[in-house]
Design a protein around this motif. Structure first.
Motif, PDB file in Angstrom:
ATOM      1  N   GLN A 378       0.818  -1.209   0.000  1.00  0.00           N
ATOM      2  CA  GLN A 378       0.000   0.000   0.000  1.00  0.00           C
ATOM      3  C   GLN A 378       0.855   1.263   0.000  1.00  0.00           C
ATOM      4  O   GLN A 378       0.338   2.366   0.172  1.00  0.00           O
ATOM      5  CB  GLN A 378      -0.940  -0.015   1.206  1.00  0.00           C
ATOM      6  N   VAL A 379       2.140   1.100  -0.200  1.00  0.00           N
ATOM      7  CA  VAL A 379       3.048   2.245  -0.249  1.00  0.00           C
ATOM      8  C   VAL A 379       3.368   2.603  -1.688  1.00  0.00           C
ATOM      9  O   VAL A 379       3.116   3.718  -2.145  1.00  0.00           O
ATOM     10  CB  VAL A 379       4.340   1.952   0.546  1.00  0.00           C
ATOM     11  N   ASN A 380       3.923   1.668  -2.424  1.00  0.00           N
ATOM     12  CA  ASN A 380       4.293   1.940  -3.814  1.00  0.00           C
ATOM     13  C   ASN A 380       3.093   1.912  -4.745  1.00  0.00           C
ATOM     14  O   ASN A 380       3.110   2.534  -5.805  1.00  0.00           O
ATOM     15  CB  ASN A 380       5.318   0.916  -4.299  1.00  0.00           C
ATOM     16  N   ASP A 381       2.051   1.170  -4.380  1.00  0.00           N
ATOM     17  CA  ASP A 381       0.877   0.971  -5.222  1.00  0.00           C
ATOM     18  C   ASP A 381      -0.251   1.885  -4.746  1.00  0.00           C
ATOM     19  O   ASP A 381      -0.725   1.759  -3.615  1.00  0.00           O
ATOM     20  CB  ASP A 381       0.445  -0.495  -5.156  1.00  0.00           C
ATOM     21  N   THR A 382      -0.693   2.806  -5.600  1.00  0.00           N
ATOM     22  CA  THR A 382      -1.717   3.781  -5.209  1.00  0.00           C
ATOM     23  C   THR A 382      -3.128   3.210  -5.236  1.00  0.00           C
ATOM     24  O   THR A 382      -4.070   3.872  -4.792  1.00  0.00           O
ATOM     25  CB  THR A 382      -1.693   4.988  -6.159  1.00  0.00           C
ATOM     26  N   ALA A 527      -2.407  16.232  -4.626  1.00  0.00           N
ATOM     27  CA  ALA A 527      -3.850  16.308  -4.387  1.00  0.00           C
ATOM     28  C   ALA A 527      -4.437  14.967  -3.958  1.00  0.00           C
ATOM     29  O   ALA A 527      -5.421  14.916  -3.215  1.00  0.00           O
ATOM     30  CB  ALA A 527      -4.558  16.808  -5.642  1.00  0.00           C
ATOM     31  N   ASP A 528      -3.839  13.864  -4.408  1.00  0.00           N
ATOM     32  CA  ASP A 528      -4.332  12.548  -4.003  1.00  0.00           C
ATOM     33  C   ASP A 528      -4.253  12.362  -2.492  1.00  0.00           C
ATOM     34  O   ASP A 528      -5.036  11.617  -1.902  1.00  0.00           O
ATOM     35  CB  ASP A 528      -3.521  11.436  -4.681  1.00  0.00           C
ATOM     36  N   GLY A 529      -3.302  13.048  -1.876  1.00  0.00           N
ATOM     37  CA  GLY A 529      -3.111  12.898  -0.437  1.00  0.00           C
ATOM     38  C   GLY A 529      -4.260  13.417   0.399  1.00  0.00           C
ATOM     39  O   GLY A 529      -4.376  13.080   1.580  1.00  0.00           O
ATOM     40  N   ASP A 530      -5.135  14.243  -0.186  1.00  0.00           N
ATOM     41  CA  ASP A 530      -6.276  14.752   0.571  1.00  0.00           C
ATOM     42  C   ASP A 530      -7.283  13.653   0.896  1.00  0.00           C
ATOM     43  O   ASP A 530      -8.149  13.845   1.745  1.00  0.00           O
ATOM     44  CB  ASP A 530      -6.990  15.850  -0.225  1.00  0.00           C
ATOM     45  N   PHE A 537       1.579   7.057   2.939  1.00  0.00           N
ATOM     46  CA  PHE A 537       2.533   7.533   1.941  1.00  0.00           C
ATOM     47  C   PHE A 537       1.878   8.576   1.036  1.00  0.00           C
ATOM     48  O   PHE A 537       0.839   8.341   0.455  1.00  0.00           O
ATOM     49  CB  PHE A 537       3.040   6.369   1.089  1.00  0.00           C
ATOM     50  N   ARG A 538       2.507   9.736   0.927  1.00  0.00           N
ATOM     51  CA  ARG A 538       2.014  10.804   0.070  1.00  0.00           C
ATOM     52  C   ARG A 538       3.195  11.588  -0.474  1.00  0.00           C
ATOM     53  O   ARG A 538       4.327  11.438  -0.010  1.00  0.00           O
ATOM     54  CB  ARG A 538       1.050  11.722   0.825  1.00  0.00           C
ATOM     55  N   VAL A 539       2.924  12.426  -1.459  1.00  0.00           N
ATOM     56  CA  VAL A 539       3.991  13.203  -2.074  1.00  0.00           C
ATOM     57  C   VAL A 539       3.653  14.684  -1.986  1.00  0.00           C
ATOM     58  O   VAL A 539       2.497  15.072  -1.837  1.00  0.00           O
ATOM     59  CB  VAL A 539       4.209  12.807  -3.550  1.00  0.00           C
ATOM     60  N   THR A 540       4.675  15.498  -2.113  1.00  0.00           N
ATOM     61  CA  THR A 540       4.529  16.949  -2.216  1.00  0.00           C
ATOM     62  C   THR A 540       5.037  17.366  -3.587  1.00  0.00           C
ATOM     63  O   THR A 540       5.594  16.554  -4.349  1.00  0.00           O
ATOM     64  CB  THR A 540       5.341  17.659  -1.131  1.00  0.00           C
ATOM     65  N   ALA A 545       8.332  13.968  -8.161  1.00  0.00           N
ATOM     66  CA  ALA A 545       9.072  13.365  -9.274  1.00  0.00           C
ATOM     67  C   ALA A 545       9.955  12.222  -8.799  1.00  0.00           C
ATOM     68  O   ALA A 545       9.931  11.118  -9.373  1.00  0.00           O
ATOM     69  CB  ALA A 545       9.895  14.430  -9.989  1.00  0.00           C
ATOM     70  N   ALA A 546      10.719  12.463  -7.757  1.00  0.00           N
ATOM     71  CA  ALA A 546      11.632  11.424  -7.261  1.00  0.00           C
ATOM     72  C   ALA A 546      10.861  10.249  -6.680  1.00  0.00           C
ATOM     73  O   ALA A 546      11.217   9.082  -6.903  1.00  0.00           O
ATOM     74  CB  ALA A 546      12.574  12.015  -6.211  1.00  0.00           C
ATOM     75  N   ALA A 547       9.788  10.551  -5.946  1.00  0.00           N
ATOM     76  CA  ALA A 547       9.006   9.485  -5.325  1.00  0.00           C
ATOM     77  C   ALA A 547       8.331   8.617  -6.373  1.00  0.00           C
ATOM     78  O   ALA A 547       8.318   7.378  -6.268  1.00  0.00           O
ATOM     79  CB  ALA A 547       7.968  10.083  -4.382  1.00  0.00           C
ATOM     80  N   ASN A 548       7.777   9.239  -7.398  1.00  0.00           N
ATOM     81  CA  ASN A 548       7.104   8.463  -8.439  1.00  0.00           C
ATOM     82  C   ASN A 548       8.085   7.610  -9.234  1.00  0.00           C
ATOM     83  O   ASN A 548       7.757   6.485  -9.631  1.00  0.00           O
ATOM     84  CB  ASN A 548       6.323   9.386  -9.367  1.00  0.00           C
TER      85      ASN A 548
END
Length: 651
Positions: A378-382, A527-530, A537-540, A545-548
């Protein structure tokens, strides 16, 4: 199909195999008491007949009958509030010609008769209909006839040629009720299905636009739709040892590859972000190959109107998979109650029903396989975050909960105002209920003012809610959904291609398509993090870019997974995991909740093995003959002339 923007009405016509000759559903663009052959030979009559079948499919897919696609599989079990039929189908204990009937037999054969009438009279219409329109009308009718027969043969048809096929084959327009009938050979059914899909694919338009003969009947079938279902028909027949033909899997691979290669021609593609694929605003977007409409703004078209029980289209998908977050939650901690495992104290409930959080029917619940196996990452897979709701923001004032020692946790602050009249996402505030996806300590529970539900506490009563069908247009707490039911998504074309290549032994080709799907699932936006719990796991903007990129690398098939993919399909219970298991897991992650899973397991011959592996309630009773449903008793009773209509083996 997009919404039809004109008034249309259900009318009666001749049915098949019933005493009453007035059960056939057709749709006309103006009120008529019946549909006469003379009218079917006109442009309006032909169009009405085809549109009528599309409308009939709405009724077929609506309501709680949707549970028949879910329960009794590896993915899902009957929920705490399931109907008796749902429980029986899930346990495979007591399925018979009444309780095991998945519905729609008579209406679907009435639709087939309508389509046979269209095919008959459009040919006889002469100059009343242009040759170009005739071509498209015939293609639409053939697609729909093949689509319905494909559903029937997958549901009721034999799984080998030596079994009774279960399904009669009618290709002529019937104007008088008949009382005799017999099943057709399984090979003949598949031959007709493939012929109709093939001819439809050749003559349907590549896209839907205002110049189509059926305009403005919405997003009707296109050549891509017909090719996709033709591929699935070949794929399905390829597993049937006694009726398969050489080249079935190759044809499925070739058709799906052509759709992928020429996706721009068909205006189909994958969204970059999986979250976008399941958003309501994209229901008719580039990832939808085929869908069934429920038009909120056109109750006449939908054949339903808003009423006390809620809903315009009466699409139940949004409510069936929702646990009762109102009455089955509480915030007091007590030894032996909130502690793992199982029971949840419900003395103080931190939520009230509102439009956003939805109407809890609790008809279907996920099996442990879903979180333990399919969505383990559930971390790498959205796709877990995009599919399931795992937190609820407090929307009602309650007394503070207590810790395990009896002291106060501190009161939740309801910053979110529950709305009974509109869909309003919650504002940031105290989390009333959290499903973190991992086990936690009692100290963590004491530090949390609301309720924590961990995987060890999941049951058929309390579980993560399937959210991808939520309807933002609902205006009442008891409303159902007006969203379309997506029958096929473009991502399934990639999965079918992978499956066909796997069965051909083309492991590299199968892995390529699986990796397209898996790497897409790694993409996140801020925006997915909302819509996921804070701390997940979320990104800013700075880290996206690096996380994806890192996630995409992590989602690519590993050497161990590639080795598993190379193991041939084995349907024997107790056999080690093989490549089909990996593919079916991917179907779960990509398409969880779509109306399909029982059919995926039946097609791949994995129903018995996977139910025994992952569905404890169905495991003791499931048998090979359960890979088709019993013939409805009404069909057997209505055949009163000639040989008795046979029941399927095992029932």
């Amino acid at each position: 199909m997009k919404k039809i923007h004109r008034t249309i009405f259900l009318v009666a016509a001749a049915t098949v195999l019933t005493i009453n000759p007035g059960c056939n559903k057709l749709l006309e663009e103006e009120p008529r008491s019946s549909l006469f052959p003379s009218y079917l030979g006109t442009p309006g009559g032909v169009k009405a007949g085809i549109a009528g079948v599309y409308s009939s499919l709405r009724s077929f897919y609506s309501g709680e009958g949707q549970i028949n696609y879910y329960v009794g599989t590896d993915e899902m079990r009957a929920g705490f509030s399931s109907s008796t039929a749902g429980t029986i189908l899930n346990t495979y204990n007591g399925i018979n010609s009444s309780t095991g009937n998945v519905g729609g037999w008579n209406s679907l054969f009435a639709d087939i008769n309508t389509l046979n009438g269209v095919l008959k009279f459009v040919q006889e219409s002469g100059s009343l209909i242009s040759e170009a329109n005739k071509k498209e009308y015939i293609a639409q009718a053939k697609f729909l006839r093949a689509y319905i027969y494909f559903y029937l043969v997958q549901t009721y048809g034999g799984t080998t040629a030596t079994e009774k096929s279960g399904v009669p084959l009618h290709l002529e327009f019937i104007t008088e009720a008949k009382t005799e009938d017999t099943p057709a050979p399984l090979a003949d059914l598949y031959k007709q299905i493939i012929q109709d899909f093939t001819e439809a694919a050749a003559d349907l338009p590549a896209t839907v636009n205002s110049t189509n003969a059926l305009a403005p009947v919405g997003k009707t079938a296109t050549s891509a739709t017909a090719k996709a279902f033709l591929a699935k028909a070949y794929l399905t027949r390829g597993y049937l040892s006694e009726v398969k033909e050489a080249g079935d899997f190759q044809k499925a691979a070739d058709l799906t590859q052509e759709l992928i290669t020429n996706k721009a021609t068909y205006q189909l593609d994958l969204f970059q972000n999986y979250n976008d694929a399941v958003k309501q605003e994209n229901d008719y977007g580039k990832e939808t190959v085929f869908a069934i409409d429920y038009g909120k703004n056109d109750p006449t078209y939908s054949a339903y109107a808003q009423n006390a029980s809620g809903g315009f289209g009466i699409n139940h998908m949004a409510v069936l998979h929702r646990w009762n977050y109102i009455s089955d939650a509480g915030i007091d901690n007590r030894p032996g109650v909130d502690a793992v495992p199982q029971a949840i104290n419900t003395s103080k409930q931190p939520m009230v029903r509102d439009v956003y959080n939805g109407r809890p029917y609790v008809r279907v619940a996920p099996n442990p396989y879903v979180h333990q196996v399919a969505f383990r990452n559930q971390v790498n897979d959205t796709r877990w975050d995009a599919t399931f709701q795992t937190f609820w923001i407090n929307n009602v004032t309650r007394a503070a909960g207590v810790k395990f020692d009896g002291s106060s946790k501190g009161a939740l602050v309801p910053t979110t105002v529950s709305s009974a009249t509109s869909y309003q996402p919650p504002t940031n505030g105290d989390t009333a209920i959290l499903m973190p996806g991992v086990e936690v300590t009692n100290a963590r529970r004491d530090a949390f003012k609301g309720l924590i539900v961990t995987p060890a506490q999941y049951s058929n009563k309390v579980f993560p809610t399937l959210k991808k069908f939520d309807d933002k247009l609902r205006t009442g707490m008891n409303d159902f959904s007006s969203r379309p039911i997506v029958i096929m998504r473009f991502s399934e074309v990639y999965l079918m291609n992978a499956e066909a290549n796997y069965m051909l032994g083309n492991i590299d080709a199968a892995a390529t398509q699986l990796n397209v799907i898996r790497r897409r699932a790694a993409f996140r936006t801020p925006a997915d993090g909302d819509f996921i719990p804070k701390g997940q796991f979320r990104v800013t903007a700075a880290t996206q870019a690096a996380a994806n990129a890192a996630n995409a690398l992590a989602m690519a098939l590993t050497p161990a997974q590639l080795a598993q993919l190379a193991i041939p399909n084995n349907t024997t219970f107790g056999s080690p995991l093989n490549g089909m298991d990996l593919i079916l897991d991917e179907y779960t992650r990509e398409l969880y909740g779509d109306l399909r899973r029982w059919y995926d397991l039946v097609r791949t011959r994995q129903l018995v093995r996977r139910v025994k592996m992952y569905n404890p309630e169905g495991a003791p009773n499931v048998q090979e003959f359960h890979m088709r449903r019993p013939i409805p008793q009404a069909q057997i009773n209505n055949v009163r002339t000639g040989p008795v209509y046979p029941q399927n083996n095992g029932y």
